[in-house]
Design a protein around this motif. Sequence first.
Motif, PDB file in Angstrom:
ATOM      1  N   TRP A  11       8.254  13.750 -11.180  1.00 14.79           N
ATOM      2  CA  TRP A  11       8.372  13.030 -12.452  1.00 14.79           C
ATOM      3  C   TRP A  11       9.704  13.438 -13.084  1.00 14.79           C
ATOM      4  O   TRP A  11      10.039  14.634 -13.130  1.00 14.79           O
ATOM      5  CB  TRP A  11       7.240  13.391 -13.408  1.00 14.79           C
ATOM      6  N   PHE A  12      10.416  12.430 -13.563  1.00 11.05           N
ATOM      7  CA  PHE A  12      11.685  12.638 -14.229  1.00 11.05           C
ATOM      8  C   PHE A  12      11.661  11.859 -15.535  1.00 11.05           C
ATOM      9  O   PHE A  12      10.885  10.913 -15.699  1.00 11.05           O
ATOM     10  CB  PHE A  12      12.844  12.163 -13.350  1.00 11.05           C
ATOM     11  N   ARG A  13      12.531  12.233 -16.463  1.00  8.67           N
ATOM     12  CA  ARG A  13      12.601  11.498 -17.718  1.00  8.67           C
ATOM     13  C   ARG A  13      14.059  11.307 -18.126  1.00  8.67           C
ATOM     14  O   ARG A  13      14.932  12.075 -17.729  1.00  8.67           O
ATOM     15  CB  ARG A  13      11.821  12.214 -18.815  1.00  8.67           C
TER      16      ARG A  13
ATOM     17  N   LYS B 160      21.766   9.797 -21.972  1.00 10.85           N
ATOM     18  CA  LYS B 160      21.709  11.149 -21.410  1.00 10.85           C
ATOM     19  C   LYS B 160      21.345  11.083 -19.929  1.00 10.85           C
ATOM     20  O   LYS B 160      20.804  10.098 -19.440  1.00 10.85           O
ATOM     21  CB  LYS B 160      20.701  12.000 -22.172  1.00 10.85           C
ATOM     22  N   ARG B 161      21.624  12.168 -19.270  1.00 15.94           N
ATOM     23  CA  ARG B 161      21.347  12.244 -17.858  1.00 15.94           C
ATOM     24  C   ARG B 161      19.836  12.363 -17.610  1.00 15.94           C
ATOM     25  O   ARG B 161      19.112  12.958 -18.408  1.00 15.94           O
ATOM     26  CB  ARG B 161      22.047  13.475 -17.271  1.00 15.94           C
ATOM     27  N   ARG B 162      19.385  11.785 -16.532  1.00 14.53           N
ATOM     28  CA  ARG B 162      17.987  11.917 -16.146  1.00 14.53           C
ATOM     29  C   ARG B 162      17.683  13.377 -15.842  1.00 14.53           C
ATOM     30  O   ARG B 162      18.491  14.060 -15.192  1.00 14.53           O
ATOM     31  CB  ARG B 162      17.712  11.049 -14.923  1.00 14.53           C
ATOM     32  N   GLU B 163      16.527  13.846 -16.274  1.00 14.66           N
ATOM     33  CA  GLU B 163      16.198  15.251 -16.067  1.00 14.66           C
ATOM     34  C   GLU B 163      14.852  15.418 -15.379  1.00 14.66           C
ATOM     35  O   GLU B 163      13.928  14.606 -15.543  1.00 14.66           O
ATOM     36  CB  GLU B 163      16.210  16.021 -17.392  1.00 14.66           C
TER      37      GLU B 163
ATOM     38  N   HIS C 148      18.492  13.200  -6.921  1.00 16.99           N
ATOM     39  CA  HIS C 148      19.201  12.521  -5.839  1.00 16.99           C
ATOM     40  C   HIS C 148      18.520  12.700  -4.480  1.00 16.99           C
ATOM     41  O   HIS C 148      18.873  12.028  -3.518  1.00 16.99           O
ATOM     42  CB  HIS C 148      20.652  12.994  -5.761  1.00 16.99           C
ATOM     43  N   ASP C 149      17.525  13.583  -4.406  1.00 13.81           N
ATOM     44  CA  ASP C 149      16.776  13.759  -3.156  1.00 13.81           C
ATOM     45  C   ASP C 149      15.648  12.738  -3.004  1.00 13.81           C
ATOM     46  O   ASP C 149      15.089  12.605  -1.915  1.00 13.81           O
ATOM     47  CB  ASP C 149      16.176  15.156  -3.081  1.00 13.81           C
TER      48      ASP C 149
END
Length: 123
Positions: free
Chosen positions: A36-38, A43-46, A108-109
């Motif tokens: 899960w990312f937000r 802003k950059r995805r984290e 990016h993976d």
Amino acid sequence: QVQLVESGGGLVQAGGSLRLSCTASGRTFSSYAMGWFRQVPGKRREFVAAISERGDLTYYADDVKGRFTISRDNARNTVYLQMSSLKPEDTAGYSCAARFMDVSLWDHDYTDWGRGTQVTVSS
């Protein structure tokens, strides 16, 4: 390749809870690590949380540790993100992602992404 669809986002008051779901279709879900990312606009995805393909390993970002729980049900092809004690700074678009086999904390993976679901936490 897997297709991912998130659900469960919405508006909640600070201190409240939400559970996000991400349902997969396509190839064998149990062969994929999930994350899960937000992201907040501009802003950059984290990274938020990740879980191994069998569910035996979980990882969390420091600022959600103890408040969020990632889990999966391979029989239902679904990964969950239980979010508790929500804060206004948790407001973001949340996306799930799939990666064949090895779990990763890096966006990016991951090769397959859902379209995301919005979580808004009011103060």
